[in-house]
Design a protein around this motif. Structure first.
Motif, PDB file in Angstrom:
ATOM      1  N   GLU A 128     -19.241  89.917  65.969  1.00 13.47           N
ATOM      2  CA  GLU A 128     -19.784  89.179  64.819  1.00 13.47           C
ATOM      3  C   GLU A 128     -19.007  89.525  63.553  1.00 13.47           C
ATOM      4  N   SER A 129     -19.022  88.601  62.620  1.00 14.51           N
ATOM      5  CA  SER A 129     -18.431  88.837  61.307  1.00 14.51           C
ATOM      6  C   SER A 129     -19.098  87.914  60.294  1.00 14.51           C
ATOM      7  N   GLY A 130     -18.900  88.242  59.008  1.00 12.46           N
ATOM      8  CA  GLY A 130     -19.356  87.357  57.961  1.00 12.46           C
ATOM      9  C   GLY A 130     -20.582  87.798  57.192  1.00 12.46           C
ATOM     10  N   GLY A 131     -21.156  88.926  57.540  1.00 12.61           N
ATOM     11  CA  GLY A 131     -22.332  89.379  56.820  1.00 12.61           C
ATOM     12  C   GLY A 131     -21.984  89.948  55.461  1.00 12.61           C
ATOM     13  N   GLY A 132     -23.005  90.430  54.762  1.00 14.12           N
ATOM     14  CA  GLY A 132     -22.769  91.038  53.461  1.00 14.12           C
ATOM     15  C   GLY A 132     -23.948  90.878  52.531  1.00 14.12           C
ATOM     16  N   LEU A 133     -23.664  91.055  51.247  1.00 14.33           N
ATOM     17  CA  LEU A 133     -24.682  90.971  50.201  1.00 14.33           C
ATOM     18  C   LEU A 133     -24.547  89.640  49.465  1.00 14.33           C
ATOM     19  N   VAL A 134     -25.664  88.967  49.284  1.00 16.18           N
ATOM     20  CA  VAL A 134     -25.665  87.689  48.585  1.00 16.18           C
ATOM     21  C   VAL A 134     -26.923  87.590  47.746  1.00 16.18           C
ATOM     22  N   GLN A 135     -26.846  86.865  46.652  1.00 13.44           N
ATOM     23  CA  GLN A 135     -28.017  86.683  45.796  1.00 13.44           C
ATOM     24  C   GLN A 135     -28.952  85.629  46.375  1.00 13.44           C
TER      25      GLN A 135
ATOM     26  N   ARG B  73     -32.472  88.247  64.621  1.00 13.64           N
ATOM     27  CA  ARG B  73     -32.435  89.196  63.524  1.00 13.64           C
ATOM     28  C   ARG B  73     -33.558  90.203  63.669  1.00 13.64           C
ATOM     29  N   GLN B  74     -33.326  91.351  63.037  1.00 14.94           N
ATOM     30  CA  GLN B  74     -34.302  92.432  63.127  1.00 14.94           C
ATOM     31  C   GLN B  74     -34.308  93.224  61.838  1.00 14.94           C
ATOM     32  N   VAL B  75     -35.526  93.552  61.396  1.00 10.65           N
ATOM     33  CA  VAL B  75     -35.717  94.449  60.262  1.00 10.65           C
ATOM     34  C   VAL B  75     -36.394  95.705  60.779  1.00 10.65           C
ATOM     35  N   PRO B  76     -36.211  96.821  60.100  1.00  9.49           N
ATOM     36  CA  PRO B  76     -36.814  98.072  60.573  1.00  9.49           C
ATOM     37  C   PRO B  76     -38.313  97.940  60.763  1.00  9.49           C
ATOM     38  N   GLY B  77     -38.788  98.427  61.914  1.00  5.37           N
ATOM     39  CA  GLY B  77     -40.208  98.433  62.180  1.00  5.37           C
ATOM     40  C   GLY B  77     -40.750  97.151  62.771  1.00  5.37           C
ATOM     41  N   LYS B  78     -39.880  96.164  62.936  1.00  5.88           N
ATOM     42  CA  LYS B  78     -40.317  94.888  63.504  1.00  5.88           C
ATOM     43  C   LYS B  78     -39.493  94.538  64.739  1.00  5.88           C
ATOM     44  N   GLN B  79     -40.044  93.652  65.550  1.00  7.86           N
ATOM     45  CA  GLN B  79     -39.334  93.210  66.736  1.00  7.86           C
ATOM     46  C   GLN B  79     -38.199  92.267  66.353  1.00  7.86           C
TER      47      GLN B  79
ATOM     48  N   ASP C  21     -34.824  86.915  54.326  1.00  5.94           N
ATOM     49  CA  ASP C  21     -33.786  86.771  55.342  1.00  5.94           C
ATOM     50  C   ASP C  21     -32.990  88.060  55.536  1.00  5.94           C
ATOM     51  N   THR C  22     -33.230  89.042  54.695  1.00  2.00           N
ATOM     52  CA  THR C  22     -32.530  90.311  54.831  1.00  2.00           C
ATOM     53  C   THR C  22     -32.858  90.946  56.174  1.00  2.00           C
ATOM     54  N   ALA C  23     -31.815  91.249  56.942  1.00  6.47           N
ATOM     55  CA  ALA C  23     -31.998  91.797  58.284  1.00  6.47           C
ATOM     56  C   ALA C  23     -30.632  92.105  58.887  1.00  6.47           C
ATOM     57  N   VAL C  24     -30.660  92.743  60.044  1.00 11.97           N
ATOM     58  CA  VAL C  24     -29.460  92.845  60.876  1.00 11.97           C
ATOM     59  C   VAL C  24     -29.484  91.649  61.823  1.00 11.97           C
ATOM     60  N   TYR C  25     -28.401  90.914  61.834  1.00  7.14           N
ATOM     61  CA  TYR C  25     -28.310  89.711  62.653  1.00  7.14           C
ATOM     62  C   TYR C  25     -27.462  90.007  63.887  1.00  7.14           C
ATOM     63  N   TYR C  26     -27.938  89.545  65.031  1.00  7.32           N
ATOM     64  CA  TYR C  26     -27.274  89.789  66.304  1.00  7.32           C
ATOM     65  C   TYR C  26     -26.916  88.472  66.980  1.00  7.32           C
ATOM     66  N   CYS C  27     -25.719  88.415  67.487  1.00 11.32           N
ATOM     67  CA  CYS C  27     -25.302  87.301  68.326  1.00 11.32           C
ATOM     68  C   CYS C  27     -25.733  87.601  69.766  1.00 11.32           C
ATOM     69  N   HIS C  28     -26.171  86.575  70.471  1.00 14.03           N
ATOM     70  CA  HIS C  28     -26.679  86.750  71.839  1.00 14.03           C
ATOM     71  C   HIS C  28     -26.134  85.637  72.722  1.00 14.03           C
ATOM     72  N   ALA C  29     -25.837  85.985  73.958  1.00 14.19           N
ATOM     73  CA  ALA C  29     -25.336  85.005  74.918  1.00 14.19           C
ATOM     74  C   ALA C  29     -25.962  85.253  76.276  1.00 14.19           C
ATOM     75  N   ARG C  30     -26.307  84.175  76.955  1.00 14.35           N
ATOM     76  CA  ARG C  30     -26.811  84.322  78.312  1.00 14.35           C
ATOM     77  C   ARG C  30     -26.609  83.011  79.067  1.00 14.35           C
ATOM     78  N   PRO C  31     -26.502  83.085  80.364  1.00 24.45           N
ATOM     79  CA  PRO C  31     -26.448  81.858  81.152  1.00 24.45           C
ATOM     80  C   PRO C  31     -27.770  81.114  81.015  1.00 24.45           C
TER      81      PRO C  31
ATOM     82  N   GLN D   6     -22.823  93.607  68.252  1.00 25.64           N
ATOM     83  CA  GLN D   6     -23.151  94.924  67.686  1.00 25.64           C
ATOM     84  C   GLN D   6     -24.102  94.820  66.507  1.00 25.64           C
ATOM     85  N   GLY D   7     -24.293  93.654  65.980  1.00 24.82           N
ATOM     86  CA  GLY D   7     -25.176  93.457  64.835  1.00 24.82           C
ATOM     87  C   GLY D   7     -24.415  93.504  63.524  1.00 24.82           C
ATOM     88  N   ILE D   8     -24.856  92.699  62.576  1.00 21.92           N
ATOM     89  CA  ILE D   8     -24.208  92.644  61.276  1.00 21.92           C
ATOM     90  C   ILE D   8     -25.277  92.521  60.192  1.00 21.92           C
ATOM     91  N   GLN D   9     -25.103  93.289  59.123  1.00 17.61           N
ATOM     92  CA  GLN D   9     -26.111  93.335  58.069  1.00 17.61           C
ATOM     93  C   GLN D   9     -25.969  92.137  57.126  1.00 17.61           C
TER      94      GLN D   9
END
Length: 121
Positions: free
Chosen positions: A6-13, A38-44, A89-99, A113-116
């Motif tokens: 993954e790429s492209g994450g970061g801080l935005v207003q 996406r996932q935030v601490p303490g949540k699924q 929308d603040t979270a760690v974002y994960y890309c996922h793939a499956r058949p 690996q996740g991106i903030q």
């Protein structure tokens, strides 16, 4: 399984935009169901958006009308265009793939690996 980068994450207003990219290895990308979670601490971890090989999409209610998922099978890439971003929308974002047809937890599924992404003024 495929490798996902993954790429492209970061801080935005608030109100701003970001575009996440996920590049997959291997030759089976075109048949895979691709998704962003996406996932935030303490949540699924929660589904944000997913896209099937033919282009059919599905979005979480919280992002409908603001986020767009797309893919290019010739580039083994899936994107998540995020507009009108909110602090929620603040979270760690994960890309996922499956058949297709297999559950998210399948041993044949892959996670990036996740991106903030941080939305803050």
């Amino acid at each position: 399984q495929v490798q996902l980068v993954e790429s492209g994450g970061g801080l935005v207003q608030p109100g701003g935009s970001l575009r996440l990219s996920c590049v997959a290895s291997g030759s089976i990308f075109s048949i895979l169901l691709m998704g962003w979670y996406r996932q935030v601490p303490g949540k699924q971890r929660e589904l944000v958006a997913e896209i099937r090989s033919g282009g059919t999409t599905n979005y979480a209610d919280s992002v409908k009308g603001r986020f767009t998922i797309s893919r290019d099978n010739s580039k083994n890439t899936v994107w998540l265009q995020m507009d009108s971003l909110k602090s929620m929308d603040t979270a760690v974002y994960y890309c996922h793939a499956r058949p297709p047809g297999l559950p998210i937890e399948s041993p044949y599924a892959s996670w990036g690996q996740g991106i903030q992404v941080t939305v803050s003024s």
